[in-house]
Write an enzyme that holds these catalytic residues in place. Sequence first.
Site, mmCIF file in Angstrom:
data_model
loop_
_atom_site.group_PDB
_atom_site.id
_atom_site.type_symbol
_atom_site.label_atom_id
_atom_site.label_comp_id
_atom_site.label_asym_id
_atom_site.label_seq_id
_atom_site.Cartn_x
_atom_site.Cartn_y
_atom_site.Cartn_z
ATOM 1 N N THR A 49 15.153 -65.476 -22.172
ATOM 2 C CA THR A 49 15.892 -64.330 -21.633
ATOM 3 C C THR A 49 15.611 -64.177 -20.137
ATOM 4 O O THR A 49 16.534 -64.023 -19.335
ATOM 5 C CB THR A 49 15.524 -63.049 -22.400
ATOM 6 O OG1 THR A 49 15.567 -63.336 -23.802
ATOM 7 C CG2 THR A 49 16.483 -61.921 -22.087
ATOM 8 N N ARG A 93 12.696 -55.707 -20.248
ATOM 9 C CA ARG A 93 12.197 -55.981 -21.613
ATOM 10 C C ARG A 93 10.914 -55.185 -21.818
ATOM 11 O O ARG A 93 10.058 -55.148 -20.945
ATOM 12 C CB ARG A 93 11.906 -57.471 -21.813
ATOM 13 C CG ARG A 93 11.151 -57.717 -23.118
ATOM 14 C CD ARG A 93 11.023 -59.153 -23.492
ATOM 15 N NE ARG A 93 12.293 -59.707 -23.943
ATOM 16 C CZ ARG A 93 12.410 -60.885 -24.554
ATOM 17 N NH1 ARG A 93 11.345 -61.613 -24.790
ATOM 18 N NH2 ARG A 93 13.587 -61.334 -24.923
ATOM 19 N N HIS A 114 18.318 -56.265 -28.999
ATOM 20 C CA HIS A 114 18.326 -57.388 -28.055
ATOM 21 C C HIS A 114 19.805 -57.750 -27.875
ATOM 22 O O HIS A 114 20.271 -58.793 -28.343
ATOM 23 C CB HIS A 114 17.510 -58.546 -28.614
ATOM 24 C CG HIS A 114 17.159 -59.605 -27.616
ATOM 25 N ND1 HIS A 114 17.696 -59.655 -26.337
ATOM 26 C CD2 HIS A 114 16.315 -60.673 -27.714
ATOM 27 C CE1 HIS A 114 17.197 -60.702 -25.699
ATOM 28 N NE2 HIS A 114 16.354 -61.329 -26.513
HETATM 29 N N1 CP Z 1 15.409 -65.447 -27.841
HETATM 30 C C1 CP Z 1 14.594 -64.829 -26.944
HETATM 31 O O1 CP Z 1 14.720 -63.621 -26.663
HETATM 32 O O2 CP Z 1 13.673 -65.648 -26.384
HETATM 33 P P1 CP Z 1 12.567 -65.188 -25.330
HETATM 34 O O3 CP Z 1 11.657 -64.201 -26.022
HETATM 35 O O4 CP Z 1 11.857 -66.442 -24.913
HETATM 36 O O5 CP Z 1 13.267 -64.517 -24.178
#
Ligand code: CP
Length: 308
Positions: free
Chosen positions: A58, A107, A135
């Site tokens: 992300t 995040r 998400h």
């Molecule tokens: N799919 C996803 O959110 O991966 P990351 O946590 O690496 O961002």
Amino acid sequence: MTNPFAGKNVLSTKDFSKHDVEYLMETASKMKDMKQDGSKVLSNKIMASMFLEPSTRTRLSFDAAMKRLGGQVVGFSDWEKSSFHKGETLSDTLRVVENYADVVVLRSKYEGAARYAASILEIPVINAGSGSQEHPTQAFLDLACIKEEKGYIDGLTIGLCGDLHYGRTVHSLVPLLARYDITLVLISPESLGLRDEDKASLKESGVTFKEVELLETVIGDLDCLYMTRIQRERFPSEEDYRKVRGFYVLNQDTLKGASDQLLLMHPLPRINEIDPGVDALPQAVYFKQPMHGLHVRMALLALIFDIL
Ligand code: CP
């Protein structure tokens, strides 16, 4: 057609209609060309990338999306090196960051963090994952991947497998899928079943769904299988996690009854729920999903700034 994302926050998939999502996916498919042609449409824009939880896909894909469109990025992935570590509140941090950037990508492990940020900031906020709740950009890219790889969404039977309780990608994807004429098969141990609120909204949308525990019993019915990681970090205790750890492992044996057209997806990271021996199958697209993530995030940024 009016751009439904212009100046908007992106906090939850529930905030966007089927029309909005189709508009986003169409724009994302145009980004394949824009990625190559050195377009600088965001050359006067800065994105604040604020990741209070670990991320690979992300964070890097938002950074890449902004830079591919000529924009710039400030922010931190190591929150410990920010003044948050000295005790500054999230609210004060956001108010300061707003002076430096045109959009915030946030995040956090806290459920309502992105919505809270949006309530105090004048600039748009994009939710890059908030606790076990949402998400949205992952769900948009997952839907775009299904549409691109299968060519259509209506009529598909889609299996969601693994941690359907704590997994935020599932919680964001279910409302999007519910806008289409699909059948859902929910595959999880009982303790990790889809939350009641999600099941209620599926019923309200008229989506046909069933819940099962054993993947092998339904794999032959599926057009698409979306595997998920058991979300160890969200469990109340390590003991609870150990009870379900390794419950599903997709491998050549599990796939024996499956159609050779079965699309195999995973938001990643995976731990052990898909055996690496599956990776070379042409229908295993989980390493193509991050590419869709780049296109969808480029599209979102371009649409939020309304520059297309
Ligand atoms: N799919 C996803 O959110 O991966 P990351 O946590 O690496 O961002």
